[in-house]
Design a protein around this motif. Structure first.
Motif, PDB file in Angstrom:
ATOM      1  N   LEU A 155      12.194   1.167 -10.647  1.00 13.08           N
ATOM      2  CA  LEU A 155      12.203   2.626 -10.781  1.00 13.08           C
ATOM      3  C   LEU A 155      11.199   3.070 -11.839  1.00 13.08           C
ATOM      4  N   VAL A 156      11.209   2.393 -12.975  1.00 14.25           N
ATOM      5  CA  VAL A 156      10.266   2.733 -14.050  1.00 14.25           C
ATOM      6  C   VAL A 156       8.827   2.518 -13.582  1.00 14.25           C
ATOM      7  N   ASP A 203      25.625  20.143 -10.032  1.00 12.37           N
ATOM      8  CA  ASP A 203      25.756  18.712 -10.300  1.00 12.37           C
ATOM      9  C   ASP A 203      25.592  17.906  -9.021  1.00 12.37           C
ATOM     10  N   ARG A 204      26.245  18.364  -7.959  1.00  8.43           N
ATOM     11  CA  ARG A 204      26.174  17.594  -6.709  1.00  8.43           C
ATOM     12  C   ARG A 204      24.782  17.686  -6.083  1.00  8.43           C
ATOM     13  N   ALA A 205      24.194  18.893  -6.082  1.00 12.66           N
ATOM     14  CA  ALA A 205      22.847  19.037  -5.526  1.00 12.66           C
ATOM     15  C   ALA A 205      21.843  18.218  -6.327  1.00 12.66           C
ATOM     16  N   GLY A 206      21.938  18.310  -7.655  1.00  9.95           N
ATOM     17  CA  GLY A 206      21.023  17.547  -8.490  1.00  9.95           C
ATOM     18  C   GLY A 206      21.212  16.055  -8.329  1.00  9.95           C
ATOM     19  N   GLY A 207      22.467  15.609  -8.246  1.00 11.73           N
ATOM     20  CA  GLY A 207      22.726  14.185  -8.057  1.00 11.73           C
ATOM     21  C   GLY A 207      22.144  13.664  -6.761  1.00 11.73           C
ATOM     22  N   ASN A 208      22.255  14.453  -5.700  1.00 14.97           N
ATOM     23  CA  ASN A 208      21.699  14.023  -4.415  1.00 14.97           C
ATOM     24  C   ASN A 208      20.172  14.006  -4.448  1.00 14.97           C
ATOM     25  N   ILE A 209      19.570  14.989  -5.099  1.00 11.77           N
ATOM     26  CA  ILE A 209      18.102  15.007  -5.211  1.00 11.77           C
ATOM     27  C   ILE A 209      17.610  13.803  -6.004  1.00 11.77           C
ATOM     28  N   VAL A 210      18.267  13.537  -7.131  1.00 10.41           N
ATOM     29  CA  VAL A 210      17.869  12.399  -7.962  1.00 10.41           C
ATOM     30  C   VAL A 210      18.049  11.089  -7.197  1.00 10.41           C
ATOM     31  N   THR A 211      19.111  10.979  -6.420  1.00  4.72           N
ATOM     32  CA  THR A 211      19.339   9.759  -5.651  1.00  4.72           C
ATOM     33  C   THR A 211      18.252   9.534  -4.612  1.00  4.72           C
ATOM     34  N   VAL A 212      17.876  10.597  -3.898  1.00  4.75           N
ATOM     35  CA  VAL A 212      16.816  10.470  -2.890  1.00  4.75           C
ATOM     36  C   VAL A 212      15.497  10.080  -3.550  1.00  4.75           C
ATOM     37  N   MET A 213      15.126  10.817  -4.586  1.00  7.84           N
ATOM     38  CA  MET A 213      13.851  10.534  -5.233  1.00  7.84           C
ATOM     39  C   MET A 213      13.884   9.184  -5.943  1.00  7.84           C
ATOM     40  N   GLY A 214      15.043   8.834  -6.507  1.00  2.44           N
ATOM     41  CA  GLY A 214      15.166   7.520  -7.118  1.00  2.44           C
ATOM     42  C   GLY A 214      14.937   6.409  -6.114  1.00  2.44           C
ATOM     43  N   GLY A 215      15.501   6.564  -4.917  1.00 10.17           N
ATOM     44  CA  GLY A 215      15.284   5.566  -3.874  1.00 10.17           C
ATOM     45  C   GLY A 215      13.817   5.447  -3.494  1.00 10.17           C
ATOM     46  N   LEU A 216      13.131   6.583  -3.383  1.00 15.05           N
ATOM     47  CA  LEU A 216      11.711   6.548  -3.027  1.00 15.05           C
ATOM     48  C   LEU A 216      10.879   5.912  -4.131  1.00 15.05           C
ATOM     49  N   TYR A 217      11.215   6.219  -5.384  1.00 17.39           N
ATOM     50  CA  TYR A 217      10.444   5.633  -6.486  1.00 17.39           C
ATOM     51  C   TYR A 217      10.752   4.157  -6.675  1.00 17.39           C
ATOM     52  N   VAL A 218      11.969   3.729  -6.374  1.00 20.29           N
ATOM     53  CA  VAL A 218      12.257   2.292  -6.384  1.00 20.29           C
ATOM     54  C   VAL A 218      11.402   1.588  -5.329  1.00 20.29           C
ATOM     55  N   LEU A 219      11.272   2.200  -4.154  1.00 17.34           N
ATOM     56  CA  LEU A 219      10.437   1.606  -3.117  1.00 17.34           C
ATOM     57  C   LEU A 219       8.973   1.585  -3.540  1.00 17.34           C
ATOM     58  N   ARG A 220       8.532   2.654  -4.204  1.00 15.61           N
ATOM     59  CA  ARG A 220       7.138   2.685  -4.680  1.00 15.61           C
ATOM     60  C   ARG A 220       6.914   1.614  -5.747  1.00 15.61           C
ATOM     61  N   GLY A 221       7.875   1.463  -6.654  1.00 18.28           N
ATOM     62  CA  GLY A 221       7.763   0.410  -7.654  1.00 18.28           C
ATOM     63  C   GLY A 221       7.755  -0.971  -7.023  1.00 18.28           C
ATOM     64  N   THR A 222       8.579  -1.160  -5.997  1.00 24.08           N
ATOM     65  CA  THR A 222       8.580  -2.431  -5.277  1.00 24.08           C
ATOM     66  C   THR A 222       7.223  -2.698  -4.638  1.00 24.08           C
ATOM     67  N   ARG A 226       0.814  -1.222   0.000  1.00 23.92           N
ATOM     68  CA  ARG A 226       0.000   0.000   0.000  1.00 23.92           C
ATOM     69  C   ARG A 226       0.844   1.266   0.000  1.00 23.92           C
ATOM     70  N   PHE A 227       2.157   1.117  -0.071  1.00 21.12           N
ATOM     71  CA  PHE A 227       3.030   2.302   0.012  1.00 21.12           C
ATOM     72  C   PHE A 227       2.877   3.172  -1.227  1.00 21.12           C
ATOM     73  N   ARG A 228       2.682   4.453  -1.010  1.00 18.92           N
ATOM     74  CA  ARG A 228       2.695   5.451  -2.070  1.00 18.92           C
ATOM     75  C   ARG A 228       2.910   6.816  -1.427  1.00 18.92           C
ATOM     76  N   PHE A 229       3.123   7.817  -2.227  1.00 17.80           N
ATOM     77  CA  PHE A 229       3.311   9.172  -1.698  1.00 17.80           C
ATOM     78  C   PHE A 229       2.754  10.161  -2.697  1.00 17.80           C
ATOM     79  N   SER A 230       2.819  11.439  -2.334  1.00 16.85           N
ATOM     80  CA  SER A 230       2.221  12.487  -3.159  1.00 16.85           C
ATOM     81  C   SER A 230       2.806  12.494  -4.567  1.00 16.85           C
ATOM     82  N   GLU A 231       1.922  12.568  -5.545  1.00 17.04           N
ATOM     83  CA  GLU A 231       2.361  12.617  -6.941  1.00 17.04           C
ATOM     84  C   GLU A 231       3.147  13.885  -7.249  1.00 17.04           C
ATOM     85  N   HIS A 232       2.984  14.921  -6.431  1.00 18.76           N
ATOM     86  CA  HIS A 232       3.687  16.176  -6.671  1.00 18.76           C
ATOM     87  C   HIS A 232       5.195  16.055  -6.473  1.00 18.76           C
TER      88      HIS A 232
END
Length: 275
Positions: free
Chosen positions: A253-254, A198-217, A171-177
């Motif tokens: 992730l996809v 580059d570093r700020a963007g890389g860290n943001i993408v990593t955090v959100m990537g982790g959350l979306y991997v969990l959502r996909g799982t 049932r895990f999900r989070f705000s679409e925004h």
């Protein structure tokens, strides 16, 4: 990051029973281990745990009914804003923090003998990977903090006698925004703005990537529980996912990002509750 927020939450929100107070004190005592010979990182780790504890108390007091992830992200935002404010007042604090982390990586690498791994080429590859990991340690800290706060919520639920302290993974999900946060990180990585972007963007993408991997799982777990009834088949799929983890990570992730627009669980018959 588990013991200190849990202890503070118990002391702040639970009735002052002897058993719960003792549990909180034991958690604080465990977190204080190593105080006789503290290193700079010892203070950094405990300081971050204290900031998480304060942020979690504030987020829980302000929004006690919000989903766990929402409160966890607000907690990390409060703790991060506090660190940023301290850095604005005393920039040398953030420089010192970065240096301490870099020194920890260097001391860890110095323990290994790369000769048996292939010599200089292997060492160069490992150091390149370590440099990437070092640049992304803020994102790793955010993901670890969110995970630790989920454990905190679970422990609080068990203290209260709740049978299901955490909702099912399916049932895990989070705000679409939050997809726009991922988009902002990708823009920072893509634009030729500078190393800081580059570093700020890389860290943001990593955090959100982790959350979306969990959502996909979560989507795949829900789908597996809905369609597959054999435990052996589920075990086989789990083993295959672990062995082929690079493909699995990309696929989840996809699926997680796609679920933002497609709401796969609702389309397939059941609407998951947000958590």
């Amino acid at each position: 990051m588990v013991g200190v927020p849990t202890a503070i939450a118990i002391l702040a929100f639970e009735p002052p029973h002897g058993a719960t107070a003792l549990l909180a004190l034991l958690l604080l005592a465990a977190a204080a281990a190593g105080f006789r010979e503290p290193t700079p990182l010892w203070y950094i780790e405990r300081g971050w745990a204290v900031l998480l504890a304060g942020g979690f108390a504030v987020s829980t007091a302000l929004a006690p009914t919000r989903p766990i992830l929402d409160r966890s992200l607000l907690t990390v935002a409060i703790a991060g804003a506090t660190v940023a404010a301290m850095g604005a007042v005393r920039p040398e604090l953030l420089v010192g923090l970065d240096w301490q982390v870099a020194d920890q990586f260097e001391r860890t690498l110095a323990r290994y003998d790369f000769g048996w791994l292939g010599g200089p080429p292997a060492e160069a590859a490992v150091r390149q990977f370590a440099a990437l990991w070092q640049a992304l340690y803020p994102a790793m800290l955010v993901l670890a903090s969110v995970s630790a706060l989920a454990v905190t919520v679970y422990l609080l639920g068990r203290v209260r006698g709740e049978e299901s302290a955490l909702p099912p993974l399916g049932r895990f999900r989070f705000s679409e925004h939050l997809v726009w946060v991922l988009a902002a990180g990708l823009v920072l990585v893509a634009l030729p703005v500078g190393a800081w972007a580059d570093r700020a963007g890389g860290n943001i993408v990593t955090v959100m990537g982790g959350l979306y991997v969990l959502r996909g799982t979560a989507v795949l777990v829900w789908l597996g529980a809905s369609v597959i009834s054999s435990g052996w088949i589920i075990a086989a799929w789990t083993l295959a996912a672990l062995v082929l983890y690079p493909v699995t990570m990309g696929a989840t992730l996809v699926v997680g990002v796609s679920d933002t627009w497609l709401d796969l669980r609702s389309r397939l018959g059941v609407a998951g509750n947000k958590e």
